[in-house]
Design a protein around this motif. Structure first.
Motif, PDB file in Angstrom:
ATOM      1  N   ASN A 108       0.686  -1.090  -0.142  1.00 32.32           N
ATOM      2  CA  ASN A 108      -0.220  -0.186  -0.110  1.00 32.32           C
ATOM      3  C   ASN A 108       0.908   1.315  -0.055  1.00 32.32           C
ATOM      4  N   GLN A 109       1.988   1.218   0.981  1.00 27.90           N
ATOM      5  CA  GLN A 109       2.922   2.240   0.908  1.00 27.90           C
ATOM      6  C   GLN A 109       3.669   2.593  -0.662  1.00 27.90           C
ATOM      7  N   LEU A 110       4.035   1.532  -1.097  1.00 27.37           N
ATOM      8  CA  LEU A 110       4.500   1.584  -2.553  1.00 27.37           C
ATOM      9  C   LEU A 110       3.264   2.150  -3.607  1.00 27.37           C
ATOM     10  N   GLN A 144       8.651   1.058  -9.020  1.00 30.36           N
ATOM     11  CA  GLN A 144       7.809   0.369 -10.093  1.00 30.36           C
ATOM     12  C   GLN A 144       8.104  -1.274  -9.789  1.00 30.36           C
ATOM     13  N   ASP A 145       9.352  -1.375 -10.070  1.00 32.97           N
ATOM     14  CA  ASP A 145      10.043  -2.638 -10.140  1.00 32.97           C
ATOM     15  C   ASP A 145       9.762  -3.780  -8.576  1.00 32.97           C
ATOM     16  N   ILE A 146      10.152  -2.688  -7.675  1.00 32.62           N
ATOM     17  CA  ILE A 146       9.920  -3.207  -6.244  1.00 32.62           C
ATOM     18  C   ILE A 146       8.506  -3.426  -5.883  1.00 32.62           C
ATOM     19  N   TYR A 147       7.693  -2.741  -6.399  1.00 28.75           N
ATOM     20  CA  TYR A 147       6.383  -2.843  -6.247  1.00 28.75           C
ATOM     21  C   TYR A 147       5.809  -4.178  -6.982  1.00 28.75           C
ATOM     22  N   GLU A 148       6.085  -4.355  -7.939  1.00 35.60           N
ATOM     23  CA  GLU A 148       5.816  -5.574  -9.031  1.00 35.60           C
ATOM     24  C   GLU A 148       6.160  -6.868  -8.193  1.00 35.60           C
ATOM     25  N   ILE A 149       7.440  -6.980  -7.820  1.00 30.91           N
ATOM     26  CA  ILE A 149       7.926  -8.185  -6.853  1.00 30.91           C
ATOM     27  C   ILE A 149       7.483  -8.451  -5.903  1.00 30.91           C
ATOM     28  N   HIS A 150       7.056  -7.313  -4.919  1.00 40.71           N
ATOM     29  CA  HIS A 150       6.345  -7.886  -3.816  1.00 40.71           C
ATOM     30  C   HIS A 150       4.832  -8.016  -4.036  1.00 40.71           C
ATOM     31  N   GLN A 175      12.610 -18.073  -1.854  1.00 43.19           N
ATOM     32  CA  GLN A 175      13.721 -18.118  -2.564  1.00 43.19           C
ATOM     33  C   GLN A 175      13.953 -17.169  -3.834  1.00 43.19           C
ATOM     34  N   LYS A 176      12.627 -16.752  -4.489  1.00 44.33           N
ATOM     35  CA  LYS A 176      12.728 -16.215  -5.823  1.00 44.33           C
ATOM     36  C   LYS A 176      12.679 -14.679  -5.108  1.00 44.33           C
ATOM     37  N   LEU A 177      12.135 -14.162  -4.188  1.00 38.69           N
ATOM     38  CA  LEU A 177      12.163 -12.920  -3.485  1.00 38.69           C
ATOM     39  C   LEU A 177      13.541 -12.677  -3.380  1.00 38.69           C
ATOM     40  N   ALA A 178      14.421 -13.516  -2.580  1.00 34.10           N
ATOM     41  CA  ALA A 178      15.598 -13.317  -2.314  1.00 34.10           C
ATOM     42  C   ALA A 178      16.482 -13.052  -3.762  1.00 34.10           C
ATOM     43  N   SER A 179      16.169 -13.837  -4.648  1.00 27.12           N
ATOM     44  CA  SER A 179      17.002 -13.731  -5.896  1.00 27.12           C
ATOM     45  C   SER A 179      16.801 -12.366  -6.632  1.00 27.12           C
ATOM     46  N   GLN A 180      15.610 -11.686  -6.187  1.00 26.36           N
ATOM     47  CA  GLN A 180      15.304 -10.322  -7.051  1.00 26.36           C
ATOM     48  C   GLN A 180      15.839  -9.098  -6.168  1.00 26.36           C
TER      49      GLN A 180
END
Length: 859
Positions: A108-110, A144-150, A175-180
């Protein structure tokens, strides 16, 4: 990879406070339930240092707090000692639920940050742009990239948690979150420029200034508040805030995931990636402390800071003390007009090369510390409890926010006074070239932390120096940016939804300790917090001349809104020349200390929870379980009428043909014979097994009871007396008269109160009254030795009041809604009732019965 705390760098509080609550999301709200405008420290000129030390969440994670020991970043093998697999999986769900809730807030903050980006881009190509494309891309870089990942991570994790199955796997998501995480590297590198650009654009463009000062953040789905206003600066800080979150959660998940679960290797891999990433970021950026250098040209780093009470010109002052790598600086926060940045005013400083700790003998010449009157501290606690109740009532009735704010302000004032006036443990430091300074701390634990931190720095090659006025100004100016402890540690700084702490009894068994390099005389003490400061509650026996003490001693500790348990391990000193003149106690050496959070969800089980706490290379094994105050109110009468515990006092005195039960007379006699000068008598818990042995002996009318009493530890005898009164089928001052005692003590007119309180005593059954008066005179004699035993009338009233006077189960169910309410509504008043009688001139049974004045109201 070495954790941050090994390198002597402090944990940054905006990272540290994130994990003080179980929910992983509590950092996003201030103490009043509002979205906190929490950006980087004001005026931060360099990059924020990313904290990579893996703090455990507070589910009873035994964590060494002493000697700079960090927690190994290596995940635990299997589950923690004593944790069953089923319990681990249940905790796993709780960890994930908390993390999911904080992910929703973060997304929501992003979203709020991204909302103005599109319209700003649209105007950038018009004749009247608000910002240029370049400025927009700099400010919103990688958001935008950080928002899409989360968002993707949240959407995949949410159904797994909502439709919970103990076999569910989600390690691949972490694992995927860490890799990004690489996208955060780019964000961090650009962060300083983004802030500077946003600030310049605000100054030059009123339209952008309005946008950036009030961005609307959606509240969580179940929140009453639909939106909250937050500044752009605060929101830009959120990814910095968030960057360590997944690492900390991974530690907690691993702790509660069985080794044979399919998720375990995936979570391990995700943790490895996360830690490597954080490590690489920290190698690339300079810590924000590089603004100031030492005389040798090295970076001066902030190692520790906190609020301490200084005794200056015979009065107590609250100071913010900063320990740098080569200097200790004592500062006061300046009062500034609204809108201005807060600043510190330096009161004094000592280069560590010139700092010495005076010996106990040298302290003798120093001015004596006069403790604040106990009854005034109790009054403050009563006011705080009453104000908390009023605030809750106002909130429940949806009262005006102005009224709530007014009550909160009053509560803060009382909490501040309590914080200022409650510490009594002296901590003296001396400048070898001049003046000595005296601080008062709330516990030996805290004093040891400061002493150890200073001594560790003094092992380095330090030089004496004098700071010029400009250098001192620069150093003091940096304090506001560098501070890691932002808030005065009082209860109003806690979030409304934060755990109010535990009320009831904590049973702790201290089993054994290992890791001592040479034989010594060793013992442990247990401290718990109450109203923001710590109190020593139990002490094991001294195990002589050993490297592996095996105490196996059980204690029952009463908790009053407690959230932490501290264990301190000491080497006993028998040298009587080493007496601290401030408190007349021989100074024993602290060998190690540790602290754990008392998390209700973990502690409130019927089973014992075994854990190990590490401290300075020493490992102490202990177990604990908790009984809530609700449960402790249940008095179970004894089924056999032959004993004394759980048997009506009238039955016991009739059988014994005595006026006061034999158990009460014998325990009192033994305490007066050899325990009246014991520090903390009646406050320090006796060993539970000794108390149970005495209980069994009294119940069986054992003829060797006098021999047992003379050999038994005096705290166990004091504990047996307290247990006898606690296990009476009804309290000594009776269920029937309880409401009248509560009304009587609340009377304002002294004459009416006297009339009522004496009438209530006359109304008691004779065995109860005679026993009460006998106990009263004993407690007064104990209090006469207060300079030695540290037990005032107020301390004794606090210990015995809630035992002698308690609501019946029916009464408590009718009026109280929670364990915390029991404390705030009743316990303070119970203490005041006993205190009234303790402060009263001697009361004679015969005179009381002769007196014909009666209180006009029926009881």
């Amino acid at each position: 990879m070495e954790p941050l705390s090994h390198r002597g760098l402090p944990r940054l509080s905006w990272i540290d406070t994130l994990y003080s609550n179980f929910s992983y999301g509590a950092d996003d709200y201030d103490g009043e339930g509002n979205e906190e405008q929490k950006g980087p420290p004001e005026g931060s000129e360099t990059m924020p240092y990313i904290d990579e030390s893996p703090t455990m969440s507070p589910q009873l994670s035994a964590r060494g707090q002493g000697g700079g020991d960090g927690i190994s970043p290596t995940p635990p093998e299997g589950l923690a000692p004593g944790v069953e697999a089923g319990k681990g999986l249940e905790m796993r769900k709780l960890v994930l639920s908390g993390f999911l809730a904080s992910e929703e807030i973060y997304i929501n903050q992003l979203e709020a940050l991204l909302l103005p980006m599109k319209p700003l881009k649209a105007t950038a190509t018009t004749s009247q742009p608000v910002l240029t494309i370049q400025q927009i891309e700099t400010i919103f870089y990688k958001i935008q990239d950080i928002y899409e990942i989360h968002k993707e991570f949240y959407d995949n994790l949410c159904p797994k948690v909502q439709q919970w199955d103990s076999k569910v796997t989600m390690g691949h998501l972490f694992q995927k979150l860490a890799s990004q995480l690489g996208v955060y590297k780019a964000f961090v590198d650009n962060y300083k420029v983004a802030l500077e650009t946003a600030e310049k654009c605000s100054q030059s463009n009123n339209q952008f200034q309005k946008i950036s000062e009030e961005l609307k953040v959606k509240g969580p789905k179940d929140s009453k508040d639909s939106h909250t206003s937050v500044t752009m600066e605060a929101l830009l800080y959120k990814p910095i805030d968030r960057v360590t979150r997944s690492t900390l959660v991974l530690h907690d998940l691993l702790k509660h995931t069985p080794v044979d679960h399919p998720d375990y290797p995936l979570l391990q891999d995700a943790l490895r990636i996360s830690q490597n990433f954080l490590s690489s970021i920290n190698e690339d950026i300079d810590p924000r402390r590089t603004a100031v250098t030492t005389p040798k040209g090295e970076t001066r780093q902030l190692v520790k800071d906190g609020f301490l009470v200084e005794v200056s010109e015979s009065s107590r002052k609250l100071r913010h003390v900063f320990l740098f790598t080569d200097v200790l600086l004592c500062a006061k926060l300046k009062k500034t007009s609204a809108g201005k940045h807060q600043q510190y005013d330096c009161k004094w400083y000592i280069p560590l090369a010139d700092l010495v700790f005076p010996s106990p003998e040298e302290s003798e010449a120093s001015p004596q510390v006069h403790p604040f009157p106990d009854h005034e501290l109790e009054d403050m606690k009563m006011k705080i409890s009453a104000l908390k109740s009023e605030i809750q009532k106002e909130k429940a009735n949806k009262g005006q926010s102005r009224a709530i704010e007014r009550l909160k302000k009053k509560m803060f004032e009382n909490e501040f006074l309590l914080l200022l006036n409650s510490p009594t443990i002296p901590f003296r430091i001396h400048n070898r070239n001049g003046k000595s300074y005296l601080f008062l701390l709330s516990s030996d634990y805290e004093r040891s932390e400061w002493r150890e931190a200073i001594q560790k720095l003094q092992k380095k090659d330090l030089q004496a120096f004098v700071l010029s006025s400009v250098e001192l100004q620069v150093l003091t100016g940096s304090c506001f940016k560098l501070r890691t402890v932002h808030n005065i540690p009082v209860t109003s700084n806690k979030d409304d939804d934060e755990s109010p702490g535990l009320y009831g009894f904590l049973h702790v068994i201290v089993h054994s300790a290992k890791g001592f390099k040479q034989s010594a005389n060793l013992y442990c003490t247990l401290e718990v917090d109450s109203f923001g400061y710590f109190v020593s509650k139990a002490k094991t026996r001294v195990f002589r001349d050993t490297t592996e003490p095996k105490w196996d001693e059980e204690f029952e500790i009463e908790l009053e809104g407690s959230q932490s348990l501290r264990i301190l391990c000491y080497e006993k000193c028998y040298d009587k020349t080493k007496v601290n003149k401030d408190n007349n106690e021989i100074v024993d050496k602290i060998m190690g200390k540790g602290q754990i959070q008392l998390d209700p969800q973990t502690v409130e089980t019927k089973n014992w929870h075994t854990d190990v706490i590490e401290m300075n290379g020493i490992k102490v094994e202990f177990s604990m379980k908790f009984t809530s105050r609700d449960m402790s109110l249940k008095r179970t009468p004894s089924k056999k009428q032959t004993g004394v515990f759980g048997v009506k006092i009238s039955v016991v005195t009739k059988r014994e043909r005595s006026k006061v039960p034999y158990i009460v007379r014998q325990c009192v006699e033994e305490v007066e014979k050899r325990g009246i000068e014991e520090v903390g008598i009646y406050r320090i818990s006796g060993v539970a097994t000794d108390i149970q042995a005495l209980k069994a002996a009294f119940d069986a009318n054992n003829k060797d009871i006098l021999l047992m009493l003379s050999d038994m530890d005096i705290n166990a005898i004091a504990g047996t007396l307290k247990l006898y009164f606690r296990e009476l089928p009804e309290p000594l001052l009776t269920d029937r008269l309880y409401p009248a005692f509560m009304e009587g003590i609340a009377l304002s007119d002294p004459a009416a109160k006297e009339n009522c309180m004496m009438h209530l005593l006359r109304t008691l059954p004779d065995p109860n009254l005679i026993t009460f008066l006998f106990l009263l005179e004993h407690l007064k004699r104990v209090a006469e030795k207060e300079p030695i035993n540290k037990m005032s009338l107020h301390n004794l009233a606090t210990v015995f009041g809630p035992t002698l006077l308690r609501p019946s189960e029916v009464e408590s169910k009718a009026h109280l809604t929670s364990a915390a309410d029991i404390w705030s509504h009743d316990v303070m008043a119970q203490v005041q009732v006993l205190l009234y009688y303790l402060q009263h001139p001697p009361i004679s049974f015969a005179e009381l019965k002769r007196n014909t004045l009666y209180f006009s109201t029926d009881v």
